[in-house]
Design an enzyme around this catalytic site. Structure first.
Site, mmCIF file in Angstrom:
data_model
loop_
_atom_site.group_PDB
_atom_site.id
_atom_site.type_symbol
_atom_site.label_atom_id
_atom_site.label_comp_id
_atom_site.label_asym_id
_atom_site.label_seq_id
_atom_site.Cartn_x
_atom_site.Cartn_y
_atom_site.Cartn_z
ATOM 1 N N LYS A 179 -17.214 29.142 -29.406
ATOM 2 C CA LYS A 179 -17.599 28.581 -28.110
ATOM 3 C C LYS A 179 -16.800 29.138 -26.941
ATOM 4 C CE LYS A 179 -20.265 25.827 -27.136
ATOM 5 N NZ LYS A 179 -20.382 24.365 -27.289
ATOM 6 N N SER A 199 -13.628 25.671 -27.653
ATOM 7 C CA SER A 199 -13.838 24.417 -28.366
ATOM 8 C C SER A 199 -12.755 24.262 -29.416
ATOM 9 C CB SER A 199 -15.220 24.428 -29.032
ATOM 10 O OG SER A 199 -15.255 23.495 -30.095
ATOM 11 N N THR A 244 -39.237 27.664 -9.388
ATOM 12 C CA THR A 244 -39.555 26.337 -8.859
ATOM 13 C C THR A 244 -39.896 25.503 -10.080
ATOM 14 O OG1 THR A 244 -41.944 26.674 -8.633
ATOM 15 C CG2 THR A 244 -40.594 27.341 -6.752
ATOM 16 N N HIS A 245 -39.544 24.240 -10.063
ATOM 17 C CA HIS A 245 -39.744 23.354 -11.226
ATOM 18 C C HIS A 245 -39.047 23.918 -12.462
ATOM 19 C CE1 HIS A 245 -43.019 21.612 -8.746
ATOM 20 N NE2 HIS A 245 -43.233 22.885 -8.440
ATOM 21 N N GLU A 304 -19.042 22.448 -15.012
ATOM 22 C CA GLU A 304 -19.243 21.041 -15.386
ATOM 23 C C GLU A 304 -18.276 20.124 -14.652
ATOM 24 O OE1 GLU A 304 -19.974 20.959 -19.960
ATOM 25 O OE2 GLU A 304 -18.959 22.805 -19.390
ATOM 26 N N SER A 342 0.828 -1.217 0.000
ATOM 27 C CA SER A 342 0.000 0.000 0.000
ATOM 28 C C SER A 342 0.853 1.254 0.000
ATOM 29 C CB SER A 342 -0.923 0.006 1.226
ATOM 30 O OG SER A 342 -0.151 -0.006 2.415
ATOM 31 N N LYS A 346 -7.948 4.229 2.988
ATOM 32 C CA LYS A 346 -7.171 5.436 2.669
ATOM 33 C C LYS A 346 -7.385 5.888 1.231
ATOM 34 C CE LYS A 346 -3.859 3.420 5.375
ATOM 35 N NZ LYS A 346 -4.891 2.441 5.351
ATOM 36 N N TYR A 386 -9.364 -5.681 13.775
ATOM 37 C CA TYR A 386 -8.769 -5.160 12.531
ATOM 38 C C TYR A 386 -8.855 -6.204 11.434
ATOM 39 C CZ TYR A 386 -5.390 -3.638 9.078
ATOM 40 O OH TYR A 386 -4.800 -3.269 7.900
ATOM 41 N N ASN A 421 -17.017 27.771 -23.136
ATOM 42 C CA ASN A 421 -17.721 26.802 -22.300
ATOM 43 C C ASN A 421 -17.430 27.004 -20.811
ATOM 44 O OD1 ASN A 421 -18.743 25.535 -24.617
ATOM 45 N ND2 ASN A 421 -16.880 24.305 -24.828
#
Ligand code: ARG
Length: 474
Positions: free
Chosen positions: A299, A293, A171-172, A306, A40, A341, A333, A301
């Site tokens: 573009k 883009s 709303t909605h 995102e 590890s 981790k 354990y 963006n």
């Protein structure tokens, strides 16, 4: 990072294969296919400062308990300091060690020879890793708290710039009632302040010292655990050695707090995307947080939003990961716990990427008053028109019906609600006649009418801003 394993030699040879931690009872070397699964180090290497700190404290505690002479304890502490200096620069080339604990112990052997073998007296990697991991959490949560404050301040800056702007509230995802742009921005700040509180509680949960629990049954030497606790900066000590080595509740709580923070960031990301689209256009994300883009020259963006939304998927996934990891573990354990981790570090690293970028994007975003004005539809004030009737004594359910009919009429006539002839208002209810209806068609009046704490009136929003500012500077 391969180990010279020689199954035939056993004894001496085998005991070196894991940095000498547990080879004695084995006659054969580890299968080559087992080694990468077992190791590890690439994940837990970052715990070296905590492993050194925990080991220094343990050496000193063994000295105070008379298990080591004072001279031995001092030599170990000095040796650990030299190991720390070596680790500062990272490790070059392949090393045979299974994990950070074996690496530190091997390097300590380079520094102080056989004496290094006395450090692990009364200690197990089970209480050692639990201690290191919690120490790491305490430091990480402190850094995270500062980043949360910066994010809060970024939102505060945006909120402060929107006091004079009245945007459609939704709303909605349909226009509902007008709100100050500040109010919208602050609606995203309060969740972050709750996240911050949650993370502070996670810090409390992590601040428990497991060291002195051994592998599972405690420690047979007269170690002063309270002194260890104080030296390492924990709030309290664990109460049960078996619980102490397997308790990862704090990690699950951290991953939950971070996942919910991710959900909140994702929601603000979604709003930023919508509001920065041409269709809404309420705000502009600055160039520094946008991309172009490779094909479409025009573009621009809003990638920051995102990416924030996308990264939150990892945060949610890591929570799901640790809960799944923990659910079937038997008492004590279990090696499965080594996986804890990965989830926690990935979440911490993800937050380390996302929080500063989102903070910058919020701090530099700008509202666009023209687009906001264009987008506001007068129907946003229909509730205010109904409230006007209520003030004239009409039961709300009836006034709701009346205004609904007026909205339909305006829609059929193809005119904005406020442009219906006065006679039409009067026909629906005398209290709306004689120009009375016009009173409702006032954006400022609408938001100012909602002056209760938590509402959209200037004073109420100023109070929110003050409260949020105080919480962020506390
Ligand atoms: N690398 C291990 C972990 O992260 C350390 C503890 C190993 N304990 C053991 N008995 N093998 O959990």
């Amino acid at each position: 990072m391969t180990t010279e394993s020689n199954p035939q030699k056993g004894g001496e040879e085998a005991s070196t294969r894991a940095g000498g931690l547990w080879g004695g009872r084995f006659s054969g070397g580890m299968a080559p296919e087992m080694e990468p699964l077992n190791r590890s180090l690439t994940v837990d290497f970052r715990l070296w400062p905590q492993d050194i700190a925990g080991s220094r404290a343990w050496a000193a505690a063994l000295g105070r308990a008379g298990v080591l002479t004072e001279a031995e304890a001092e030599e170990l502490v000095a040796g650990l300091d030299r190991v720390a200096e070596r680790l500062e620069d990272g490790i070059a080339g392949p090393v045979p060690d299974e994990d950070i604990h074996s690496l530190v112990e091997r390097l300590l052997g380079d520094e102080v020879g056989e004496l290094a073998g006395k450090l692990h007296t009364g200690r197990s990697r089970n209480d050692q890793v639990a201690t290191d991991f919690r120490l790491w959490a305490l430091e990480t949560l402190d850094v995270l708290d500062r980043r949360m404050v910066e994010l809060g301040n970024g939102l505060l800056t945006l909120a402060e710039s929107g006091m004079e702007l009245i945007i459609p509230g939704y709303t909605h995802l349909q226009q509902g009632q007008p709100v100050r742009a500040s109010h919208w921005a602050l609606s995203h700040l309060w969740p972050f302040l709750r996240d911050r509180d949650r993370l502070a509680r996670v810090r409390e949960a992590a601040s428990v010292l497991p060291l002195g629990s051994g592998a599972l049954a405690g420690c047979p030497f007269p170690i002063d655990r309270e002194a260890l606790r104080a030296e390492l900066g924990f709030r309290t000590i664990s109460r049960n050695s078996m619980d102490a080595v397997s308790d990862r509740d704090w990690a699950a709580e951290f991953l939950f707090a971070a996942a919910l923070l991710g959900v909140h960031m994702s929601r603000i990301g979604e709003d930023l995307l919508l509001f920065s689209s041409r269709e809404f256009g309420f705000l502009k994300i600055s160039d520094g947080y946008s991309t172009g883009s490779s094909l479409m020259p025009q573009k621009r963006n809003p990638d920051v939003a995102e990416l924030v939304r996308g990264k939150s998927a990892r945060l949610v996934g890591n929570l799901s990961g640790i809960l799944t990891l923990l659910k079937g573990l038997p008492t004590g354990y279990n090696r499965d716990l080594q996986e804890d981790k990965g989830f926690v570090f990935d979440t911490a690293d993800t937050l380390g990427l996302v929080l500063p970028a989102l903070t910058g994007a919020l701090r530099t975003a700008e509202f666009r008053p023209d687009a906001i004005e264009r987008a506001r539809n007068e129907e946003l004030l229909a509730t205010d028109l109904a409230d006007l009737l209520v003030r004239a004594g009409v039961p709300f359910r009836r006034s709701h019906d009346i205004v609904g009919a007026l909205v339909r009429e305006a829609e059929e006539a193809g005119v904005p609600l406020s442009r219906l002839p006065d006679a039409r208002f009067e026909a629906h209810h005398p209290a709306l006649g004689g120009g009375a209806a016009a009173e409702a068609f006032d954006w400022e009046r609408s938001v100012e009418a909602r002056a209760l704490p938590g509402g959209t009136a200037r004073a109420a929003v100023e109070a929110q801003l003050d409260e949020a500012r105080n919480l962020l500077s506390a």
